[in-house]
Motif scaffolding. Structure first.
Motif, short mmCIF file in Angstrom:
data_model
loop_
_atom_site.label_atom_id
_atom_site.label_comp_id
_atom_site.label_asym_id
_atom_site.label_seq_id
_atom_site.Cartn_x
_atom_site.Cartn_y
_atom_site.Cartn_z
N PRO A 90 39.96 39.08 61.49
CA PRO A 90 40.13 38.06 60.46
C PRO A 90 40.09 38.67 59.06
O PRO A 90 39.53 39.76 58.87
N PRO A 91 40.67 37.98 58.08
CA PRO A 91 40.64 38.51 56.72
C PRO A 91 39.22 38.48 56.16
O PRO A 91 38.38 37.70 56.60
N GLY A 92 38.98 39.34 55.21
CA GLY A 92 37.67 39.38 54.57
C GLY A 92 37.44 38.16 53.69
O GLY A 92 38.30 37.28 53.59
N PRO A 93 36.30 38.11 53.03
CA PRO A 93 36.02 36.96 52.17
C PRO A 93 36.99 36.88 50.99
O PRO A 93 37.42 37.90 50.45
N TYR A 94 37.28 35.66 50.59
CA TYR A 94 38.26 35.43 49.53
C TYR A 94 37.74 35.90 48.18
O TYR A 94 38.52 36.38 47.35
N TRP A 95 36.44 35.80 47.96
CA TRP A 95 35.89 36.17 46.65
C TRP A 95 36.12 37.64 46.35
O TRP A 95 36.25 38.04 45.19
N VAL A 96 36.22 38.48 47.37
CA VAL A 96 36.49 39.90 47.15
C VAL A 96 37.89 40.08 46.56
O VAL A 96 38.09 40.88 45.64
N LYS A 97 38.82 39.31 47.05
CA LYS A 97 40.19 39.38 46.53
C LYS A 97 40.25 38.92 45.07
O LYS A 97 40.97 39.48 44.26
N VAL A 98 39.48 37.88 44.76
CA VAL A 98 39.44 37.40 43.37
C VAL A 98 38.83 38.45 42.46
O VAL A 98 39.33 38.70 41.36
N VAL A 99 37.76 39.10 42.91
CA VAL A 99 37.12 40.14 42.09
C VAL A 99 38.05 41.33 41.89
O VAL A 99 38.14 41.88 40.79
#
Length: 144
Positions: free
Chosen positions: A79-88
């Motif tokens: 599964p994809p990682g947490p979305y907040w990492v992508k935002v950061v």
């Protein structure tokens, strides 16, 4: 219109389309570069061919992102990682872009530097968000 049933012919037709598209893109880019060399960069960016070229590249990238998400999902299965990492990450890239513009062009106002950073942030956040959404959708569809 005739429906092709032979997979080899379909594959060859796709190759022919790709070749024609590549030639067309190179020709458009060549015309824009020529116009930029003769009339200056402002004239090249004001040319409607530039908008066609950029729009085509954006559309092609969007369509290829969808395919790469499906291929990656079937190969890895995680599964994809947490979305907040992508935002950061997108925020970090936007800040780095803004800092580069701040150092490279000191005569610009802070508002323009902030605007450039915000545009870079959005340009990274949108693809990250789409890929994250598609990966979650693939996992959700497999579960059902």
């Amino acid at each position: 219109m005739y429906q092709m049933k032979d997979e080899r012919l379909k594959w060859q037709q796709l190759k022919n389309t790709r070749t024609a598209f590549t030639f067309q893109s190179i020709a458009i880019l060549g015309l824009v570069i020529y116009r930029g060399a003769v009339d200056g960069a402002q004239a090249a960016f004001a040319d409607p061919l530039w908008l066609v070229f950029v729009g085509t590249i954006v559309l092609l990238t969007y369509l290829n992102m969808r395919i790469s998400v499906q291929v990656e999902q079937t190969e890895t299965g995680k599964p994809p990682g947490p979305y907040w990492v992508k935002v950061v990450v997108a925020l970090g890239v936007g800040l780095i872009g803004a800092l580069i513009y701040l150092v490279a062009t000191p005569d610009w106002t802070l508002f323009l530097v902030f605007l450039i950073g915000a545009v870079i942030f959005i340009c990274f956040l949108v693809p990250f968000s789409l890929i994250h959404y598609w990966r979650l959708k693939e996992i959700h569809d497999e579960d059902e």
